[in-house]
Design a protein around this motif. Structure first.
Motif, mmCIF file in Angstrom:
data_model
loop_
_atom_site.group_PDB
_atom_site.id
_atom_site.type_symbol
_atom_site.label_atom_id
_atom_site.label_comp_id
_atom_site.label_asym_id
_atom_site.label_seq_id
_atom_site.Cartn_x
_atom_site.Cartn_y
_atom_site.Cartn_z
ATOM 1 N N MET A 1 -21.132 49.499 27.286
ATOM 2 C CA MET A 1 -21.518 48.757 26.183
ATOM 3 C C MET A 1 -22.765 48.161 26.449
ATOM 4 O O MET A 1 -23.133 47.494 27.674
ATOM 5 C CB MET A 1 -20.409 47.492 26.046
ATOM 6 C CG MET A 1 -20.500 46.570 25.072
ATOM 7 S SD MET A 1 -19.500 45.196 25.215
ATOM 8 C CE MET A 1 -20.052 44.015 26.333
ATOM 9 N N SER A 2 -23.718 47.991 25.455
ATOM 10 C CA SER A 2 -24.857 47.473 25.660
ATOM 11 C C SER A 2 -24.748 46.001 25.793
ATOM 12 O O SER A 2 -23.893 45.408 25.218
ATOM 13 C CB SER A 2 -25.901 47.920 24.746
ATOM 14 O OG SER A 2 -25.308 47.257 23.357
ATOM 15 N N GLU A 3 -25.758 45.364 26.615
ATOM 16 C CA GLU A 3 -25.806 43.769 26.726
ATOM 17 C C GLU A 3 -26.087 42.942 25.204
ATOM 18 O O GLU A 3 -27.042 43.564 24.639
ATOM 19 C CB GLU A 3 -26.639 43.474 27.755
ATOM 20 C CG GLU A 3 -26.680 41.917 28.047
ATOM 21 C CD GLU A 3 -27.761 41.495 29.048
ATOM 22 O OE1 GLU A 3 -27.615 42.066 29.768
ATOM 23 O OE2 GLU A 3 -28.588 40.580 28.873
ATOM 24 N N PRO A 4 -25.138 42.303 24.900
ATOM 25 C CA PRO A 4 -25.302 41.559 23.642
ATOM 26 C C PRO A 4 -26.553 40.731 23.762
ATOM 27 O O PRO A 4 -26.947 40.245 24.676
ATOM 28 C CB PRO A 4 -24.103 40.756 23.377
ATOM 29 C CG PRO A 4 -23.073 41.030 24.457
ATOM 30 C CD PRO A 4 -23.853 41.912 25.509
ATOM 31 N N GLU A 48 -23.537 43.626 17.352
ATOM 32 C CA GLU A 48 -22.689 43.987 18.417
ATOM 33 C C GLU A 48 -21.546 44.769 17.848
ATOM 34 O O GLU A 48 -20.722 44.381 17.083
ATOM 35 C CB GLU A 48 -22.205 43.197 19.428
ATOM 36 C CG GLU A 48 -23.253 42.581 20.338
ATOM 37 C CD GLU A 48 -24.301 43.663 20.986
ATOM 38 O OE1 GLU A 48 -23.537 44.557 21.460
ATOM 39 O OE2 GLU A 48 -25.311 43.351 21.139
ATOM 40 N N ARG A 49 -21.322 46.236 18.413
ATOM 41 C CA ARG A 49 -20.085 46.801 17.782
ATOM 42 C C ARG A 49 -18.721 46.500 18.513
ATOM 43 O O ARG A 49 -17.878 46.718 17.977
ATOM 44 C CB ARG A 49 -20.389 48.326 17.972
ATOM 45 C CG ARG A 49 -21.602 48.913 17.136
ATOM 46 C CD ARG A 49 -21.511 50.388 17.375
ATOM 47 N NE ARG A 49 -22.138 50.511 18.898
ATOM 48 C CZ ARG A 49 -22.380 51.843 19.304
ATOM 49 N NH1 ARG A 49 -22.103 52.766 18.663
ATOM 50 N NH2 ARG A 49 -22.896 51.765 20.674
ATOM 51 N N GLU A 50 -18.848 45.891 19.741
ATOM 52 C CA GLU A 50 -17.643 45.377 20.405
ATOM 53 C C GLU A 50 -17.745 43.987 20.547
ATOM 54 O O GLU A 50 -18.608 43.092 20.546
ATOM 55 C CB GLU A 50 -17.389 45.962 21.740
ATOM 56 C CG GLU A 50 -17.454 47.666 21.797
ATOM 57 C CD GLU A 50 -17.191 48.254 23.230
ATOM 58 O OE1 GLU A 50 -16.736 47.464 23.913
ATOM 59 O OE2 GLU A 50 -18.032 49.102 23.322
ATOM 60 N N LEU A 51 -16.289 43.412 20.740
ATOM 61 C CA LEU A 51 -16.315 41.972 20.846
ATOM 62 C C LEU A 51 -16.673 41.640 22.226
ATOM 63 O O LEU A 51 -16.589 42.353 22.988
ATOM 64 C CB LEU A 51 -14.710 41.425 20.705
ATOM 65 C CG LEU A 51 -14.083 41.616 19.310
ATOM 66 C CD1 LEU A 51 -12.729 41.355 19.532
ATOM 67 C CD2 LEU A 51 -14.789 40.898 18.186
ATOM 68 N N VAL A 52 -17.125 40.429 22.373
ATOM 69 C CA VAL A 52 -18.056 39.935 23.449
ATOM 70 C C VAL A 52 -16.861 38.746 24.269
ATOM 71 O O VAL A 52 -16.311 38.135 23.445
ATOM 72 C CB VAL A 52 -19.215 39.057 23.378
ATOM 73 C CG1 VAL A 52 -19.698 38.542 24.669
ATOM 74 C CG2 VAL A 52 -20.123 40.278 22.874
ATOM 75 N N ARG A 72 -24.264 31.739 31.248
ATOM 76 C CA ARG A 72 -25.024 32.910 31.717
ATOM 77 C C ARG A 72 -24.050 34.023 31.599
ATOM 78 O O ARG A 72 -22.977 33.969 31.543
ATOM 79 C CB ARG A 72 -25.360 32.587 33.362
ATOM 80 C CG ARG A 72 -24.139 32.184 34.135
ATOM 81 C CD ARG A 72 -24.603 31.936 35.765
ATOM 82 N NE ARG A 72 -23.420 31.916 36.588
ATOM 83 C CZ ARG A 72 -22.693 30.870 36.791
ATOM 84 N NH1 ARG A 72 -22.901 29.941 35.934
ATOM 85 N NH2 ARG A 72 -21.716 31.040 37.524
ATOM 86 N N TRP A 73 -24.670 35.149 31.827
ATOM 87 C CA TRP A 73 -24.204 36.680 31.749
ATOM 88 C C TRP A 73 -23.572 36.816 33.447
ATOM 89 O O TRP A 73 -24.373 36.515 34.334
ATOM 90 C CB TRP A 73 -24.791 37.732 31.383
ATOM 91 C CG TRP A 73 -25.259 37.627 29.819
ATOM 92 C CD1 TRP A 73 -26.370 36.870 29.290
ATOM 93 C CD2 TRP A 73 -24.279 37.782 28.994
ATOM 94 N NE1 TRP A 73 -25.949 37.155 27.804
ATOM 95 C CE2 TRP A 73 -25.026 37.487 27.676
ATOM 96 C CE3 TRP A 73 -22.876 38.352 28.797
ATOM 97 C CZ2 TRP A 73 -24.219 37.781 26.525
ATOM 98 C CZ3 TRP A 73 -22.261 38.720 27.535
ATOM 99 C CH2 TRP A 73 -22.848 38.455 26.389
ATOM 100 N N GLU A 74 -22.727 37.430 33.493
ATOM 101 C CA GLU A 74 -22.345 37.977 34.756
ATOM 102 C C GLU A 74 -21.342 39.051 34.791
ATOM 103 O O GLU A 74 -20.647 39.426 33.642
ATOM 104 C CB GLU A 74 -21.417 36.665 35.579
ATOM 105 C CG GLU A 74 -20.044 36.394 34.916
ATOM 106 C CD GLU A 74 -19.424 35.139 35.731
ATOM 107 O OE1 GLU A 74 -19.909 34.571 36.369
ATOM 108 O OE2 GLU A 74 -18.115 34.979 35.425
ATOM 109 N N ARG A 81 -18.563 42.993 32.146
ATOM 110 C CA ARG A 81 -19.605 41.987 31.654
ATOM 111 C C ARG A 81 -19.033 41.076 30.589
ATOM 112 O O ARG A 81 -18.103 41.205 29.732
ATOM 113 C CB ARG A 81 -20.365 42.874 30.697
ATOM 114 C CG ARG A 81 -21.924 42.049 30.432
ATOM 115 C CD ARG A 81 -22.807 41.919 31.469
ATOM 116 N NE ARG A 81 -24.094 41.614 31.138
ATOM 117 C CZ ARG A 81 -24.901 41.109 31.974
ATOM 118 N NH1 ARG A 81 -24.902 40.985 33.202
ATOM 119 N NH2 ARG A 81 -26.177 40.809 31.533
ATOM 120 N N GLN A 82 -19.128 39.787 31.029
ATOM 121 C CA GLN A 82 -18.585 38.538 30.436
ATOM 122 C C GLN A 82 -19.507 37.429 30.263
ATOM 123 O O GLN A 82 -20.484 37.374 31.500
ATOM 124 C CB GLN A 82 -17.270 38.087 30.906
ATOM 125 C CG GLN A 82 -17.369 37.645 31.949
ATOM 126 C CD GLN A 82 -15.708 37.376 32.833
ATOM 127 O OE1 GLN A 82 -14.844 37.850 32.044
ATOM 128 N NE2 GLN A 82 -15.779 36.717 33.631
#
Length: 742
Positions: A1-4, A48-52, A72-74, A81-82
């Motif tokens: 999944m690409s980073e949102p 974004e195609r997928e839920l974050v 922050r992203w981690e 990725r969340q």
């Protein structure tokens, strides 16, 4: 999944280093802890195609809300990725679909999915503005009249106020879930109260303690030694002491605790206590040994009134009763087809002739027969007998045992939710010649004072209970103090009757009370007459697995008990793998798993069918600490959770839901006054600090037909051998012994 991508707000400053902004629509709440606020949610992010996935303190967010998150992203090793949230705010939905989901989420009371759809079909992007500024236009939608349009607008504005308050609380490190309770208490003044008088919250809003209020006050710039902070700390510590069962704290202990809590010099702390005493908000009573006791005014008054009323009752002669006691006892034996033991005969004789009597005894000693006998003899003589107990279940059991009407003490004293007081008092006393109160070990000082205040001077009072059980949940130890004082007559029942001798529950309860190990029966082989079993397990994990097996299969199959309705797990502690929090999570998934979207509530995390317990007295709803119920209905549109308490349906709004807790397992303390067909008790040295004789004795006496202990023999030996009890600070016995309220 690409980073949102991380959307920037128009005109907003860029994020701090390592801090990102994320905006999207909340699609689903995966998990939410109502105590800590920790949540896991899924967001639909534009592009974004997928839920974050986002994690953090997001308590009370609802599907359909548009959220602006800072964090922050981690990369989580397990979940990938969340986005870890440090703060958030809700924003107005930017699309028609978003508005419909926002309104249909149940966030605004009175609007469900169907009505949300009709509103958006009529008003489109203007829907929220119409609700806010032109609610009369809502009548253009079928099913909405003038009254309902006003209700929708009020609910919408209330929700806006709550969200504003949530953002403020979050910025000061206070649980956002408290915003609903604060707003319900203060309405539109909520924000002003929080900003200007934060310590009012600790006193006036259940669930908000001194520490939460202190964080807000510190953020407002209040100095550490500010008088209002010092005074609030004293009241907080006295309130905490009352929750632990104390009626007062020794002055030296209170000052020491306050210094440690506040981090200020002792002189400031002493000055704060002096100010409270001068204002009558705390009572400092000198003690004979040169020290002093510090009371909250309500508890000081309660202790004095109990002593005063008991002395007055004892000093007032009972109205003459034309009764041949011996003939009455013979008539009773013939009617009941029993042979009364000598101590029972003496107790009934005292109950018929004394103004105040305490009857105490363990299981199987004939307390119920005694009560029934007194009632039948006196009613035959035309006297009016009132039967009551502290809890609904105890009152129901008393009524079934005697064949006469029995009420909770709150019903007997006619609690008025509107005036928040009892209708029965000294100026309007109870209409009865004798009051019998069962399960009197549960009587705390305030409730005992209200009862005695409402009792006519000419009336008799009989208190029946087991003084060896745990004391009341509330402050005081009324039954024990009455016995210890020597100021009232006490009838002790010790003989175990033949029919009760066949019960291992009864036999072992008395063995435990005497400090002897119970007779252990392994749960194996064919069903027999045994009603007490011990399942030996060593590790906490093994105990937990045994509990699962017992409730899922062995007890229902062998004994036919419903594992939710008829089996109660009682545990010594709240924390740990075998504490209430952990056990409720495990047993709920076992006994009431999710069965579709309709069964899941976003209100407090409850599910339809959940077994729940009321954890504080709520006089408005007439439900009390320890009452057990089942979640009967979840109405998301009206923001209500309906709980059935023995067939009586009670509706909870979001502000009251923290008064409910899951009850597949509960603490032994919370089981007082209740009986269950089957009781299962985990015992492990993990519970070491709570392994006490009276705790185990109380657990065993809650079982009516089956008791199962699961765990270590070592833990059982520790509990049986530990006769120490937690001392409670009360002066009731001393006041009673001195003959009055002093």
């Amino acid at each position: 999944m690409s980073e949102p991508r991380q959307p920037r707000l128009p005109g907003a400053p860029g994020p701090e280093p390592d801090t990102a902004l994320l905006e999207g629509v909340l699609e689903r709440v995966v998990f939410a802890n109502p105590e800590t606020g920790w949540s896991v949610v899924r967001l639909a992010v534009p592009g974004e195609r997928e839920l974050v996935t986002a994690v953090g303190n997001l308590l009370a967010v609802q599907p359909g809300e548009s959220l602006r998150l800072t964090g922050r992203w981690e990369q989580d090793a397990r979940h990938g990725r969340q986005f870890r949230v440090t703060s958030y705010q809700t924003v107005t939905p930017a699309t028609v679909v978003g508005i419909e989901r926002y309104l249909g989420s149940g966030l605004v009371r009175g609007i469900g999915k169907g009505l949300a759809k009709r509103l958006v079909e009529r008003f489109g992007m203007e829907t929220l503005a119409v609700i806010e500024t032109n609610p009369e236009r809502l009548a253009e939608v079928s099913g909405i009249g003038r009254k309902r349009s006003g209700e929708i607008r009020r609910a919408f504005r209330e929700q806006r106020g709550i969200q504003e308050l949530m953002v403020f609380l979050q910025s000061h490190g206070v649980a956002t879930g408290l915003a609903v309770k604060i707003h319900k208490r203060y309405g539109e003044e909520a924000m002003a109260v929080v900003r200007e008088s934060p310590f009012r919250l600790a006193v006036e809003v259940f669930g908000i303690g001194f520490r939460s209020a202190d964080r807000i006050a510190a953020a407002m710039g209040l100095p550490k030694d500010a008088p209002q902070r010092v005074e609030a700390a004293h009241l907080h510590l006295l309130g905490e002491a009352a929750e632990r069962g104390h009626c007062f704290l020794p002055r030296a202990a209170l000052l020491e605790e306050a210094v440690a809590l506040l981090g200020v010099e002792p002189g400031r702390v002493e000055a704060g206590l002096a100010t409270l005493a001068a204002a009558g908000e705390a009572i400092v009573e000198p003690l004979p040994e040169g020290t002093a006791a510090v009371y909250l005014p309500t508890l000081y008054t309660a202790e004095r009134e109990i002593a005063e009323r008991v002395a007055a009752l004892a000093a007032t002669p009972a109205p003459p009763l034309a009764l041949d006691v011996e003939r009455a006892l013979a008539w009773l034996e013939q009617r009941e087809k029993v042979a009364l033991a000598s101590e029972q005969r003496e107790a009934i004789r005292l109950g018929l002739t004394r103004k105040v009597l305490v009857v105490t005894g363990g299981p199987g000693t004939g307390k119920t027969t005694l009560v029934r006998g007194i009632v039948e003899v006196l009613e035959r003589k035309g006297l009016r007998v009132l039967l009551a107990a502290p809890t609904g279940r105890a009152a129901k059991r008393l009524a079934e045992a005697t064949g006469h009407e029995a009420a909770t003490l709150h019903r007997l004293l006619e609690w008025n939710a509107r005036s928040r007081g009892f209708e029965r008092h000294r100026d309007r006393p109870l209409d009865g010649d004798l009051a019998i109160v069962d399960e009197a070990s549960m009587l705390d000082a305030p409730l005992a004072a209200h009862l005695l205040r409402a009792l006519p001077d000419a009336a008799r009072l009989v208190l029946v209970g087991d003084v060896d059980q745990l004391p009341s949940v509330g402050p005081g130890r009324v039954l024990a103090d009455l016995i210890r004082s020597g100021a009232v007559e006490v009838a002790r029942l010790q003989t175990i009757f033949r029919q009760a001798e066949r019960s291992l529950i009864v036999t072992n309860a008395h063995r435990v009370r005497r400090g002897e190990m119970p007779l252990l029966e392994p749960l194996a082989g064919e069903p027999g007459e045994a009603d007490f079993f011990f399942v030996e397990k060593e590790t906490p994990e093994e105990v937990l697995e045994a509990l699962r097996e017992l409730l899922a299969r062995r007890i229902p199959q062998r004994f036919g008990f419903d594992p939710v309705e008829e089996v109660q797990v009682l545990t010594p502690m709240n924390r740990g793998l075998l504490g209430t929090a952990s056990l409720n999570g495990v047993l709920r998934e076992l006994l009431n798993p999710v069965r579709g979207e309709a069964a899941v509530s976003s209100r407090g995390g409850f599910r339809a069918g959940d077994k729940v317990m009321q954890v504080r007295n709520n006089y408005d709803l007439e439900v009390f600490n320890g009452d057990l119920g089942r979640v009967a209905e979840i109405d998301e549109a009206e923001q209500r959770v309906v709980v059935s308490f023995d067939g009586r349906r009670v509706a909870y709004d979001p502000a009251a839901l923290d008064e409910l807790a899951l009850a597949y397992a509960c603490s032994i303390h919370k089981s007082q006054g209740s009986e269950y067909p089957c009781v299962v008790v985990p015992l492990h040295t993990q519970h070491y600090v709570m392994l006490q004789r009276n705790l185990l004795y109380t657990a065993l006496t809650r079982a009516r037909r089956l008791a199962v202990l699961v765990g270590e023999k070592r833990a059982l030996r520790v509990a049986v051998g530990n006769a120490r009890t937690r001392a409670r600070h009360t002066r009731l016995a001393e006041r009673l012994a001195s003959g009055g309220p002093r």
